[in-house]
Design an enzyme around this catalytic site. Structure first.
Site, short mmCIF file in Angstrom:
data_model
loop_
_atom_site.label_atom_id
_atom_site.label_comp_id
_atom_site.label_asym_id
_atom_site.label_seq_id
_atom_site.Cartn_x
_atom_site.Cartn_y
_atom_site.Cartn_z
N GLY A 37 0.76 -1.25 0.00
CA GLY A 37 0.00 0.00 0.00
C GLY A 37 0.79 1.29 0.00
N GLY A 39 2.98 2.53 2.13
CA GLY A 39 4.40 2.46 2.49
C GLY A 39 5.25 2.14 1.28
N SER A 162 -4.69 9.18 10.76
CA SER A 162 -5.89 8.96 9.96
C SER A 162 -6.98 9.93 10.40
CB SER A 162 -6.40 7.54 10.19
OG SER A 162 -7.67 7.36 9.60
N TYR A 188 -9.11 1.75 16.96
CA TYR A 188 -8.36 2.34 15.84
C TYR A 188 -8.26 3.85 16.03
CZ TYR A 188 -6.94 3.48 11.03
OH TYR A 188 -6.25 3.95 9.91
#
Ligand SMILES: NC(=O)c1ccc[n+]([C@@H]2O[C@H](COP(=O)([O-])OP(=O)(O)OC[C@H]3O[C@@H](n4cnc5c(N)ncnc54)[C@H](OP(=O)(O)O)[C@@H]3O)[C@@H](O)[C@H]2O)c1
Length: 320
Positions: A37, A39, A162, A188
């Site tokens: 993804g 990274g 995020s 999360y």
């Protein structure tokens, strides 16, 4: 809710566009979670501008496959892969020892690896997995690598947070879900708020010594991150998005804000910032999954408290 961006940078800007004209030769960049993804794309884009790259992977074969692709795409021969499991402090310490044995100075650290909305699980050291891997793992890694970052100053530490930080502050009374029922999204959200608070406190501690820290929302991008989501979860994400539109980005656009944080000349000398769409985001206290950063994620007292709580959980002080 973002401040004006450079030269029209915005939602669809790609990592290559951000890096156009930027020379990274002589710089060493470490990207965690480089096996997939964002990274992998962050590492490729930095390598294309001449940086030497170390990517970390849990699965070395998967990491080596990405490294081969980066070498083929950029002609760069200076891409290393090393093993790092952020859910194990033993793995993090072993990685840091190997890294410091090979490299004196680190210029860019992108704390990118992450897991999202997984079923309840503990790390090897007994921490709830999302807080343990997304925050505590990167907290320990960064502290262990601090001598190399200071030797590389001016250096930058980028925490890939995020918009999910909006779902929860850090709940200091029960960080590890020992007294409240586990909730995969609150876990999360808490871990992603911790990523922002870490950037705030790291900046306070190291900014004056030339190591600046940033946190960011990369955008919504289809990657392996969604591996734990059901169709029902995805439908709910769409319902909760502003206007019912997730405004998904491509992977090259998803890596753009990470490389912007890592290199943008206009960010030189300042940090402790939360970025999105290649610009500094404004505060936005509205409920819901909208743009901007919640104040609880930038709160300097919470940032110091998180540093102390993280030291306590790890049983080690990091008096940077
Ligand atoms: N994609 C999005 O829409 C989005 C939105 C907001 C924020 N983010 C953030 O962006 C970052 C990158 O996510 P992505 O979308 O690129 O997801 P991805 O494709 O799933 O990549 C995540 C990377 O992290 C690694 N990783 C996961 N758990 C790990 C652990 N315990 N120890 C070491 N490495 C671990 C993965 O390794 P494996 O290859 O072995 O699985 C992979 O390399 C994450 O921090 C995520 O929270 C993404």
């Amino acid at each position: 809710m973002t401040a004006p961006a450079r030269d029209g940078f915005g939602h669809d800007t790609t990592a290559d566009e951000v890096l156009a004209g930027i020379d990274l030769s002589g710089k060493l960049a470490l990207v965690t979670g480089g096996s997939s993804g964002l990274g992998a794309e962050t590492a490729r884009a930095l390598a294309a501008r001449g940086a030497r790259i170390v990517i970390t992977a849990r699965n070395l074969d998967k990491g080596e496959a990405v490294a081969r692709e980066i070498r083929a795409a950029t002609g760069a021969d200076v891409v290393e892969v090393d093993e790092l499991e952020l859910g194990s402090t033993a793995s993090i310490r072993a990685f840091a020892d190997r890294f410091l044995g090979k490299h004196d100075a680190l210029h860019i650290l992108v704390n990118n690896a992450g897991v999202m909305a997984c079923p309840f699980e503990r790390t090897a050291d007994g921490f709830e997995l999302q807080f343990g891997a997304n925050h505590l793992g990167h907290f320990l890694l960064t502290n262990l690598l601090a001598p190399a970052l200071l030797a590389g100053a001016p250096a930058r530490v980028v925490s890939v947070s995020s918009r999910g930080h909006r779902m929860s502050p850090v709940v200091f009374d029960d960080i590890l879900f020992e007294r409240r029922p586990y909730h995969k999204w609150l876990a999360y959200g808490q871990s992603k708020t911790a990523n922002v608070l870490f950037a705030v406190e790291l900046e306070r501690r190291l900014g004056a010594r030339g190591v600046h820290a940033y946190a960011l929302h990369p955008g919504g991008i289809v990657t392996e991150l969604q591996r734990h989501l059901s169709q029902e979860d995805i439908d709910e994400l769409i319902r909760n998005a502003p206007g019912g539109d997730l405004r998904l980005k491509s992977i090259p656009a998803g890596a753009a804000t990470s490389v912007y944080a890592a290199t943008a000349p206009e960010l030189e000398g300042r940090g402790g910032l939360y970025l999105e769409d290649c610009a500094v985001a404004e505060r936005n206290e509205e409920e819901g999954m909208t743009s901007g950063v919640r104040s609880y994620a930038l709160d300097p007292d919470a940032a110091q408290r998180l540093w102390s709580a993280s030291e306590e959980l790890l049983g080690q002080r990091f008096p940077l």
